[in-house]
Design a protein around this motif. Sequence first.
Motif: not given
Length: 146
Positions: A70-75, A87-93, A95-102
Amino acid sequence: MSFTFSLPPPTGYTLHQWFAVLKLATAWEFSDIRTLAMKSMILDKTRVYGIGQWFGIFESCWNLDDYTEPRELAITRVSSLQKWSAMQKINNGRWYCVRQWASTEGLKDLAEAECSGFQTMDLLSLREVISKPCPHCESGDFWCSY
């Protein structure tokens, strides 16, 4: 131990209700029901869920080992729906350890912004984000998976 059932699957559940089913099925090791919940979350084309709903699911399971699907689906769903700034993508990526966003999305957006008149403040903000310790464990590693 695996639980098998032959009842027809329920219909009309919301995304959050299916996630509740998924959590209980995982806790009680009911693999058939867990699979049904995941398939229903993925395949329900009759409802259009918004970013708030998908991000809520993501926040509920982003750091839980038993919830990688579900984590991968939600991402994936959040990535396709979100309208964050670079900057929001980088910060959220981060914070939540999602390299794709950052990295993939956030840094790409920053690079594109640089080509079209990058603001010095954005560069300073990025330097500030990268120089901060991990928000979870305070290590100096930008990509710490704590």
